[in-house]
Design a protein around this motif. Structure first.
Motif, PDB file in Angstrom:
ATOM      1  N   GLY A 123       0.977  -1.552   0.096  1.00  0.00           N
ATOM      2  CA  GLY A 123       0.062   0.084  -0.018  1.00  0.00           C
ATOM      3  C   GLY A 123       0.844   1.270   0.044  1.00  0.00           C
ATOM      4  O   GLY A 123       0.387   2.152   0.127  1.00  0.00           O
ATOM      5  N   ALA A 124       1.961   1.137  -0.371  1.00  0.00           N
ATOM      6  CA  ALA A 124       3.130   2.368  -0.269  1.00  0.00           C
ATOM      7  C   ALA A 124       2.744   3.081  -1.723  1.00  0.00           C
ATOM      8  O   ALA A 124       2.955   4.229  -1.819  1.00  0.00           O
ATOM      9  CB  ALA A 124       4.563   1.938  -0.050  1.00  0.00           C
ATOM     10  N   THR A 125       2.614   2.299  -2.709  1.00  0.00           N
ATOM     11  CA  THR A 125       2.280   2.841  -3.953  1.00  0.00           C
ATOM     12  C   THR A 125       0.816   3.332  -3.949  1.00  0.00           C
ATOM     13  O   THR A 125      -0.080   2.691  -3.604  1.00  0.00           O
ATOM     14  CB  THR A 125       2.098   1.653  -5.035  1.00  0.00           C
ATOM     15  N   GLN A 126       0.533   4.567  -4.123  1.00  0.00           N
ATOM     16  CA  GLN A 126      -0.629   5.356  -4.200  1.00  0.00           C
ATOM     17  C   GLN A 126      -1.218   6.165  -5.192  1.00  0.00           C
ATOM     18  O   GLN A 126      -0.010   6.834  -5.706  1.00  0.00           O
ATOM     19  CB  GLN A 126      -0.841   6.086  -2.686  1.00  0.00           C
ATOM     20  N   HIS A 141       4.072   0.932 -11.231  1.00  0.00           N
ATOM     21  CA  HIS A 141       3.228   1.875 -10.120  1.00  0.00           C
ATOM     22  C   HIS A 141       2.314   2.893 -10.758  1.00  0.00           C
ATOM     23  O   HIS A 141       1.255   3.406 -10.101  1.00  0.00           O
ATOM     24  CB  HIS A 141       4.062   2.595  -9.163  1.00  0.00           C
ATOM     25  N   GLY A 142       2.270   3.152 -11.978  1.00  0.00           N
ATOM     26  CA  GLY A 142       1.396   4.128 -12.875  1.00  0.00           C
ATOM     27  C   GLY A 142      -0.003   3.604 -13.007  1.00  0.00           C
ATOM     28  O   GLY A 142      -0.947   4.185 -13.092  1.00  0.00           O
ATOM     29  N   ALA A 143      -0.165   2.128 -12.638  1.00  0.00           N
ATOM     30  CA  ALA A 143      -1.404   1.715 -12.749  1.00  0.00           C
ATOM     31  C   ALA A 143      -2.266   2.115 -11.457  1.00  0.00           C
ATOM     32  O   ALA A 143      -3.431   2.023 -11.547  1.00  0.00           O
ATOM     33  CB  ALA A 143      -1.308  -0.036 -12.289  1.00  0.00           C
ATOM     34  N   PHE A 144      -1.816   2.856 -10.511  1.00  0.00           N
ATOM     35  CA  PHE A 144      -2.668   3.571  -9.329  1.00  0.00           C
ATOM     36  C   PHE A 144      -2.868   4.957  -9.660  1.00  0.00           C
ATOM     37  O   PHE A 144      -3.427   5.607  -8.866  1.00  0.00           O
ATOM     38  CB  PHE A 144      -1.922   3.246  -8.182  1.00  0.00           C
ATOM     39  N   GLY A 145      -2.414   5.505 -10.797  1.00  0.00           N
ATOM     40  CA  GLY A 145      -2.519   6.885 -11.243  1.00  0.00           C
ATOM     41  C   GLY A 145      -1.449   7.562 -10.330  1.00  0.00           C
ATOM     42  O   GLY A 145      -1.378   8.659 -10.084  1.00  0.00           O
ATOM     43  N   ALA A 146      -0.208   6.917 -10.174  1.00  0.00           N
ATOM     44  CA  ALA A 146       0.950   7.653  -9.816  1.00  0.00           C
ATOM     45  C   ALA A 146       1.833   7.814 -10.950  1.00  0.00           C
ATOM     46  O   ALA A 146       1.718   7.407 -12.040  1.00  0.00           O
ATOM     47  CB  ALA A 146       1.810   6.774  -8.814  1.00  0.00           C
ATOM     48  N   LEU A 147       2.484   8.869 -10.825  1.00  0.00           N
ATOM     49  CA  LEU A 147       3.700   9.289 -11.715  1.00  0.00           C
ATOM     50  C   LEU A 147       5.124   8.531 -11.628  1.00  0.00           C
ATOM     51  O   LEU A 147       5.535   8.988 -10.454  1.00  0.00           O
ATOM     52  CB  LEU A 147       3.921  10.938 -12.010  1.00  0.00           C
TER      53      LEU A 147
END
Lengths: 466, 194
Positions: A123-126, A141-147
């Motif tokens: 849950g660190a990737t947000q 990690h972009g799958a979560f809407g992160a850059l």
């Protein structure tokens, strides 16, 4: 009225510390820095030489994955399975983390695993975060809407020392995948088809946003598979706007916000989407209904065909060289090729749903005689969960090897390699010459296609095994 | 970092397109904890056969390649892995510049941060360079021009900040450290904390 913006532009703008000018790039703040043993030793050496501390050890997530063996490790001797250099590198990482005050999710932590598997599962990737790592598959990690994007070791040093990076703003590329995927066609097939379409340099200088009904219908692990391979299309980052599927995945995870913090985060995350009137520099449309299981035939991930399609012809010398290396023939489908090794794992396809996808096909069947199959969970948590569900027993009963977590055969630097000339159907991300060992021939495919190929002893269509 | 303002050399041509960083620096050599000595490993599996003997047909093993410090590479050179060991190896081997019609983003960034002049020229110039190995060229970093043997001068693409750092021999960490006040202010005033 504010100007319509893309998802990428919103996240970018939220992290500009100093705006870019003609003369200087932007200073961009990094919310999460993931590090591993292979691309950090020289960065820590630089800090030591200059007498610098790690500025925000609380924003660093450290683990061991690339040069770790996938056989059990309880002593230095066990590390030597991956070679002396690899063993020393692991020890160096442990030392560096101790010295600079960084928590290391190492052996025995129960949390160790491939960088791009553990960030999300903890849950660190947000959504809305900027995430970097000295590894090109950070795009996952972009799958979560992160850059999220991969950086070199010099930049790892920059982030350790300042928590910031110097960046020029990239362009945007919309990849629209509309319609419904046919049965037996997975996220891996979608991304291989996308790369086949745009080419291995089609995304250079761009951030991709994956959009459309077929993307929205995917679960988080499938979305991670898609974003993971953005770099194989030349794009440093790939993003998907977060939605209820994302929030449901994150809620309750170890490092996700809780209580009032969760509510505030959720409100912010819900604003992370491309506005209707936002424009992209380029766009590509793909019809999901037209897709079939995909396999690579050459030596880069853009050289890809449908499982029942013939290998195409090409006159370019680089194309001919690739076919010679792979020992495949124009005009024949890839199913004409016998298989020596099958690998299920990696940051692309080493999550619980991937192992499940392979196990569904392996259940009650046997790996063909003479074929070696490795199933390698992406993290210690994935391994534990798979074992709790009995998937390891299915794998072993089929005659495949069930290993410890790590990058394994995705790249030949941890003892897991294919031999010269061997053909390996692999769920990893790169079919480059020698990537899985000197002279090894890699065919990239989904976990279902990999499992079907292990049973058939040749490259096989998974739809014949469901 | 040493300032790099001008490079004059014959070219060596590796025309294959999409040469990835696994070709430039195979993964098994990434277990080093140093950035030194990687020149011996660069293009290792292209330079040497399974028995460790030099492959005579590989361009870097030909006598005319000796001493060339400018590599002309096929399109999309340096794609794939972010390993900085690739430019470290190229520099250690003796290359000072790489020219292509397109370079992969991460490779180009890594190269420039280490003083390896990674530049992009137009297709026509690139085609000419591919067809004329051993050409005497001059790269003027400060003016971003490439001079060909017939005195023809073409401009190349190079980010202004990267050019400044090359010419001054400045490393970018120093620039970032001078922004620390702004970074601290950003951390204080941002509406949410990671």
């Amino acid at each position: 009225m504010s100007t319509p913006r893309t998802l990428f532009e919103k996240v970018w703008a939220d992290h500009v510390v100093v705006a870019e000018t003609d003369d200087t790039p932007a200073v961009i703040y990094i919310d999460l820095h993931i590090i591993h043993e292979v691309t950090t030793p020289q960065a820590f050496s630089l800090l030591r030489e200059q007498g610098l501390p790690v500025r925000r050890p609380d924003l660093v997530l450290a683990t061991l994955d690339h040069s770790t063996p996938t056989t059990p490790v309880s002593s230095f001797k066990d590390l030597l399975v991956a070679g002396e250099g690899a063993a020393r590198q692991v020890r160096q990482m442990e030392q560096n983390c101790r010295e600079f005050g960084i928590e290391l999710l190492g052996f025995g932590s129960g949390r160790r695993g491939i960088v791009h598997v553990i960030g999300p599962e903890l849950g660190a990737t947000q959504p809305g975060k900027t995430i970097v790592c000295g590894d090109s598959h950070t795009s996952t990690h972009g799958a979560f809407g992160a850059l999220a994007f991969g950086i070199g070791t010099t930049e790892v040093g920059h982030v350790l020392a300042t928590q910031c990076l110097l960046q020029r703003k990239p362009k945007t590329l919309a990849v629209n995948v509309d319609g419904s995927l046919p049965a037996g066609v997975t996220a891996k097939d979608v991304i291989l088809a996308v790369i086949g379409r745009i080419g291995v340099d089609g995304g250079t200088g761009h951030v991709i946003e994956y959009r459309g009904g077929a993307i929205r219908a995917l679960d988080m692990e499938a979305r991670m598979t898609i974003c993971n391979m953005s770099i194989e299309g030349g794009a440093r980052a790939g993003m998907i706007a977060p939605d209820d599927v994302t929030f449901e995945y994150l809620e309750g995870r170890e490092r996700a916000p809780r209580g009032a913090d969760w509510d505030m985060a959720l409100a912010r995350w819900r604003s992370l989407f491309s506005d209707d009137a936002a424009t992209f520099d380029r766009s590509v449309d793909i019809d999901a209904a037209s897709l079939v299981p995909m396999v690579t035939f050459g030596t880069n991930p853009g050289m890809v065909v449908g499982i029942d399609e013939p290998v195409p012809a090409g006159s370019d010398p680089s194309f001919r060289k690739a076919l010679d290396y792979m020992q495949v023939e124009t005009g024949k489908p890839m199913s004409a090729n016998a298989v020596d090794v099958v690998f299920v794992g990696s940051c692309t396809n080493g999550r619980i749903s991937d192992i499940e996808e392979a196990a569904r096909i392996l259940e009650g069947r046997k790996v063909a005689p003479g074929v070696r199959m490795l199933v390698v969970p992406g993290s210690e948590q994935v391994k534990a969960e798979a074992e709790a569900r009995g998937l390891d027993r299915i794998v072993v009963a089929a005659g495949a090897e069930w290993r410890e977590a790590g990058c394994s055969m995705c790249l030949g630097m941890n003892g897991d390699i294919a031999q010269p000339g061997q053909l390996c159907v692999s769920t990893s991300n790169r079919n480059f010459e020698g990537r899985q060992g000197i002279g090894a021939r890699t065919v990239l495919a989904s976990p279902a296609t990999a499992a079907a190929s292990a049973i058939a002893g040749r490259v096989a269509d998974p739809r014949e095994y469901v | 970092m040493k300032p790099v303002t001008r490079i004059a050399s014959k070219t060596v041509v590796l025309a294959t397109r999409d040469v990835d960083t696994d070709q430039i620096m195979p993964a098994r050599f990434l277990t080093t904890t140093s950035r030194e000595g990687l020149g011996d490993k660069v293009f290792f599996d292209l330079r040497f056969d399974g028995a460790g003997a030099p492959r005579k047909d590989f361009v870097l093993n030909r006598p005319e390649a000796a001493g060339c410090s400018v590599l002309v590479a096929g399109r999309n050179f340096g794609c794939g892995s972010s390993r900085e060991h690739a430019p470290w190896g190229l520099l250690d081997y003796g290359f000072e510049a790489v020219i292509s019609s397109e370079l992969a983003d991460i490779f180009r960034n890594n190269a420039l941060k280490n003083g390896l002049v990674a530049i992009v020229v137009d297709e026509e110039t690139h085609d000419w360079l591919l067809d004329n190995p051993g050409a005497d060229v001059v790269i003027d970093v400060e003016n971003t021009t490439l001079t060909l043997p017939d005195e023809r001068t073409v401009e190349f693409e190079l980010d202004g900040f990267a050019r400044y750092c090359l010419v001054e021999g400045t490393d970018q960490l120093g620039f970032l450290q001078r922004q620390l006040d702004a970074i601290e202010r950003f951390e204080e005033i941002r509406p949410w904390k990671p």
